[in-house]
Write a protein that holds these residues in place. Structure first.
Motif, PDB file in Angstrom:
ATOM      1  N   ALA A   5       0.876  -1.172   0.000  1.00 17.25           N
ATOM      2  CA  ALA A   5       0.000   0.000   0.000  1.00 17.25           C
ATOM      3  C   ALA A   5       0.912   1.221   0.000  1.00 17.25           C
ATOM      4  CB  ALA A   5      -0.917  -0.002   1.213  1.00 17.25           C
ATOM      5  N   GLY A   6       1.161   1.758  -1.161  1.00 17.06           N
ATOM      6  CA  GLY A   6       2.121   2.857  -1.278  1.00 17.06           C
ATOM      7  C   GLY A   6       3.522   2.332  -1.051  1.00 17.06           C
ATOM      8  N   ASP A   7       4.236   2.919  -0.089  1.00 18.28           N
ATOM      9  CA  ASP A   7       5.611   2.522   0.203  1.00 18.28           C
ATOM     10  C   ASP A   7       5.726   1.494   1.322  1.00 18.28           C
ATOM     11  OD1 ASP A   7       6.563   4.214  -1.737  1.00 18.28           O
ATOM     12  OD2 ASP A   7       6.930   5.879  -0.353  1.00 18.28           O
ATOM     13  N   ILE A   8       4.601   1.045   1.864  1.00 25.37           N
ATOM     14  CA  ILE A   8       4.661   0.089   2.972  1.00 25.37           C
ATOM     15  C   ILE A   8       4.046  -1.247   2.568  1.00 25.37           C
ATOM     16  CG2 ILE A   8       4.693   1.830   4.792  1.00 25.37           C
ATOM     17  CD1 ILE A   8       1.730   1.389   5.192  1.00 25.37           C
ATOM     18  N   VAL A   9       4.498  -2.295   3.233  1.00 25.66           N
ATOM     19  CA  VAL A   9       3.975  -3.639   3.002  1.00 25.66           C
ATOM     20  C   VAL A   9       3.187  -4.041   4.246  1.00 25.66           C
ATOM     21  CG1 VAL A   9       4.586  -6.048   2.597  1.00 25.66           C
ATOM     22  CG2 VAL A   9       5.872  -4.236   1.475  1.00 25.66           C
ATOM     23  N   LEU A  10       1.940  -4.474   4.037  1.00 25.85           N
ATOM     24  CA  LEU A  10       1.042  -4.794   5.140  1.00 25.85           C
ATOM     25  C   LEU A  10       0.610  -6.255   5.113  1.00 25.85           C
ATOM     26  CD1 LEU A  10      -1.278  -1.685   4.720  1.00 25.85           C
ATOM     27  CD2 LEU A  10       0.428  -2.037   6.511  1.00 25.85           C
ATOM     28  N   PRO A  11       0.390  -6.852   6.283  1.00 19.24           N
ATOM     29  CA  PRO A  11      -0.157  -8.207   6.331  1.00 19.24           C
ATOM     30  C   PRO A  11      -1.681  -8.160   6.234  1.00 19.24           C
ATOM     31  CG  PRO A  11       0.323  -7.477   8.545  1.00 19.24           C
ATOM     32  CD  PRO A  11       0.772  -6.373   7.608  1.00 19.24           C
ATOM     33  N   ALA A  12      -2.280  -9.209   5.718  1.00 17.85           N
ATOM     34  CA  ALA A  12      -3.739  -9.317   5.661  1.00 17.85           C
ATOM     35  C   ALA A  12      -4.122 -10.786   5.816  1.00 17.85           C
ATOM     36  CB  ALA A  12      -4.267  -8.783   4.339  1.00 17.85           C
ATOM     37  N   THR A  13      -5.194 -11.018   6.538  1.00 14.75           N
ATOM     38  CA  THR A  13      -5.743 -12.370   6.652  1.00 14.75           C
ATOM     39  C   THR A  13      -7.227 -12.305   6.351  1.00 14.75           C
ATOM     40  OG1 THR A  13      -6.158 -12.110   9.006  1.00 14.75           O
ATOM     41  CG2 THR A  13      -4.083 -13.145   8.386  1.00 14.75           C
ATOM     42  N   GLY A  14      -7.746 -13.353   5.785  1.00 11.46           N
ATOM     43  CA  GLY A  14      -9.161 -13.421   5.465  1.00 11.46           C
ATOM     44  C   GLY A  14      -9.413 -14.574   4.523  1.00 11.46           C
ATOM     45  N   ASN A  15     -10.664 -14.806   4.229  1.00 12.07           N
ATOM     46  CA  ASN A  15     -11.049 -15.855   3.294  1.00 12.07           C
ATOM     47  C   ASN A  15     -11.074 -15.275   1.893  1.00 12.07           C
ATOM     48  OD1 ASN A  15     -11.531 -17.799   5.321  1.00 12.07           O
ATOM     49  ND2 ASN A  15     -13.448 -16.787   5.784  1.00 12.07           N
ATOM     50  N   LEU A  16     -10.560 -16.023   0.944  1.00  8.74           N
ATOM     51  CA  LEU A  16     -10.600 -15.589  -0.454  1.00  8.74           C
ATOM     52  C   LEU A  16     -12.045 -15.689  -0.920  1.00  8.74           C
ATOM     53  CD1 LEU A  16      -9.066 -14.683  -2.971  1.00  8.74           C
ATOM     54  CD2 LEU A  16      -8.771 -17.094  -3.531  1.00  8.74           C
ATOM     55  N   ALA A  17     -12.685 -14.545  -1.141  1.00  4.17           N
ATOM     56  CA  ALA A  17     -14.091 -14.508  -1.520  1.00  4.17           C
ATOM     57  C   ALA A  17     -14.270 -14.548  -3.033  1.00  4.17           C
ATOM     58  CB  ALA A  17     -14.756 -13.264  -0.944  1.00  4.17           C
ATOM     59  N   ALA A  18     -13.348 -13.910  -3.770  1.00  5.42           N
ATOM     60  CA  ALA A  18     -13.468 -13.856  -5.229  1.00  5.42           C
ATOM     61  C   ALA A  18     -12.129 -13.491  -5.857  1.00  5.42           C
ATOM     62  CB  ALA A  18     -14.523 -12.829  -5.629  1.00  5.42           C
ATOM     63  N   PRO A  46      -1.333  -6.123  -8.849  1.00 10.72           N
ATOM     64  CA  PRO A  46      -0.010  -5.487  -8.746  1.00 10.72           C
ATOM     65  C   PRO A  46       0.418  -5.170  -7.309  1.00 10.72           C
ATOM     66  CG  PRO A  46      -1.305  -4.435 -10.464  1.00 10.72           C
ATOM     67  CD  PRO A  46      -2.224  -5.361  -9.730  1.00 10.72           C
ATOM     68  N   CYS A  47      -0.523  -5.100  -6.370  1.00 11.46           N
ATOM     69  CA  CYS A  47      -0.200  -4.782  -4.976  1.00 11.46           C
ATOM     70  C   CYS A  47       0.112  -6.012  -4.134  1.00 11.46           C
ATOM     71  CB  CYS A  47      -1.354  -4.017  -4.334  1.00 11.46           C
ATOM     72  SG  CYS A  47      -1.643  -2.422  -5.109  1.00 11.46           S
ATOM     73  N   ILE A  48      -0.152  -7.205  -4.662  1.00 12.44           N
ATOM     74  CA  ILE A  48       0.066  -8.432  -3.900  1.00 12.44           C
ATOM     75  C   ILE A  48       1.548  -8.783  -3.896  1.00 12.44           C
ATOM     76  CG2 ILE A  48      -0.414 -10.907  -3.752  1.00 12.44           C
ATOM     77  CD1 ILE A  48      -3.134 -10.277  -5.054  1.00 12.44           C
ATOM     78  N   VAL A  49       2.112  -8.932  -2.697  1.00 11.31           N
ATOM     79  CA  VAL A  49       3.506  -9.317  -2.544  1.00 11.31           C
ATOM     80  C   VAL A  49       3.597 -10.822  -2.381  1.00 11.31           C
ATOM     81  CG1 VAL A  49       5.573  -9.075  -1.097  1.00 11.31           C
ATOM     82  CG2 VAL A  49       4.101  -7.098  -1.516  1.00 11.31           C
ATOM     83  N   GLN A  50       2.785 -11.407  -1.496  1.00 11.26           N
ATOM     84  CA  GLN A  50       2.773 -12.851  -1.259  1.00 11.26           C
ATOM     85  C   GLN A  50       1.376 -13.280  -0.859  1.00 11.26           C
ATOM     86  OE1 GLN A  50       5.352 -14.123   1.898  1.00 11.26           O
ATOM     87  NE2 GLN A  50       5.209 -16.255   1.310  1.00 11.26           N
ATOM     88  N   LEU A  51       0.924 -14.418  -1.384  1.00 12.55           N
ATOM     89  CA  LEU A  51      -0.398 -14.951  -1.088  1.00 12.55           C
ATOM     90  C   LEU A  51      -0.232 -16.394  -0.642  1.00 12.55           C
ATOM     91  CD1 LEU A  51      -3.442 -14.364  -1.229  1.00 12.55           C
ATOM     92  CD2 LEU A  51      -3.393 -15.232  -3.562  1.00 12.55           C
ATOM     93  N   ASN A  52      -0.661 -16.704   0.574  1.00 17.48           N
ATOM     94  CA  ASN A  52      -0.534 -18.047   1.134  1.00 17.48           C
ATOM     95  C   ASN A  52      -1.895 -18.656   1.408  1.00 17.48           C
ATOM     96  OD1 ASN A  52       2.308 -17.933   1.270  1.00 17.48           O
ATOM     97  ND2 ASN A  52       2.148 -16.731   3.133  1.00 17.48           N
ATOM     98  N   GLU A  53      -1.959 -19.968   1.333  1.00 16.52           N
ATOM     99  CA  GLU A  53      -3.175 -20.705   1.638  1.00 16.52           C
ATOM    100  C   GLU A  53      -3.005 -21.372   2.992  1.00 16.52           C
ATOM    101  OE1 GLU A  53      -4.151 -23.586  -1.281  1.00 16.52           O
ATOM    102  OE2 GLU A  53      -6.023 -24.136  -0.319  1.00 16.52           O
ATOM    103  N   CYS A  54      -4.025 -21.275   3.825  1.00 15.96           N
ATOM    104  CA  CYS A  54      -4.002 -21.875   5.160  1.00 15.96           C
ATOM    105  C   CYS A  54      -5.223 -22.771   5.328  1.00 15.96           C
ATOM    106  CB  CYS A  54      -4.026 -20.783   6.226  1.00 15.96           C
ATOM    107  SG  CYS A  54      -2.586 -19.727   6.183  1.00 15.96           S
ATOM    108  N   PRO A  55      -5.179 -23.698   6.301  1.00 16.21           N
ATOM    109  CA  PRO A  55      -6.348 -24.535   6.552  1.00 16.21           C
ATOM    110  C   PRO A  55      -7.549 -23.682   6.922  1.00 16.21           C
ATOM    111  CG  PRO A  55      -4.454 -25.319   7.791  1.00 16.21           C
ATOM    112  CD  PRO A  55      -4.071 -24.009   7.176  1.00 16.21           C
ATOM    113  N   GLU A  56      -8.717 -24.167   6.542  1.00 14.97           N
ATOM    114  CA  GLU A  56      -9.943 -23.449   6.828  1.00 14.97           C
ATOM    115  C   GLU A  56     -10.260 -23.509   8.315  1.00 14.97           C
ATOM    116  OE1 GLU A  56     -14.401 -23.711   5.195  1.00 14.97           O
ATOM    117  OE2 GLU A  56     -12.856 -24.356   3.803  1.00 14.97           O
ATOM    118  N   GLY A  57     -10.661 -22.385   8.881  1.00 12.06           N
ATOM    119  CA  GLY A  57     -11.015 -22.314  10.293  1.00 12.06           C
ATOM    120  C   GLY A  57     -12.521 -22.308  10.457  1.00 12.06           C
TER     121      GLY A  57
END
Length: 88
Positions: A5-18, A46-57
């Protein structure tokens, strides 16, 4: 997941909806004052740095009487996801 997001890299967690082919949509459910709320946000490719898959909670909106669905084999494996091919 991490995204830029601009000049910073942020973590995000959530379910892939679409996945629109140009961006992904993450979704997160939470309870507020006894009501289940859903927050969804869009992250362009273009803003995605890394995308990981985790077990469903567990899901907040699931009824107590509903049986818990077994996680799929791909959901059990940790790894990096591939995005849809971008149109030329």
């Amino acid at each position: 997941m991490t995204y830029r997001a601009g000049d910073i890299v942020l973590p995000a967690t959530g379910n892939l909806a679409a996945d629109s082919g140009k961006s992904i949509f993450l979704e997160e459910s939470y309870q507020q004052k006894g009501n289940v709320k859903t927050f969804r946000w869009e992250i362009p490719y273009p803003c995605i740095v890394q995308l990981n898959e985790c077990p469903e909670g567990p899901k907040l909106h699931a009824s107590v009487n509903e049986p818990h669905e077994a996680a799929t084999e791909s959901a059990r494996e940790h790894g990096t996801l591939r995005l849809k091919d971008r149109p030329a």
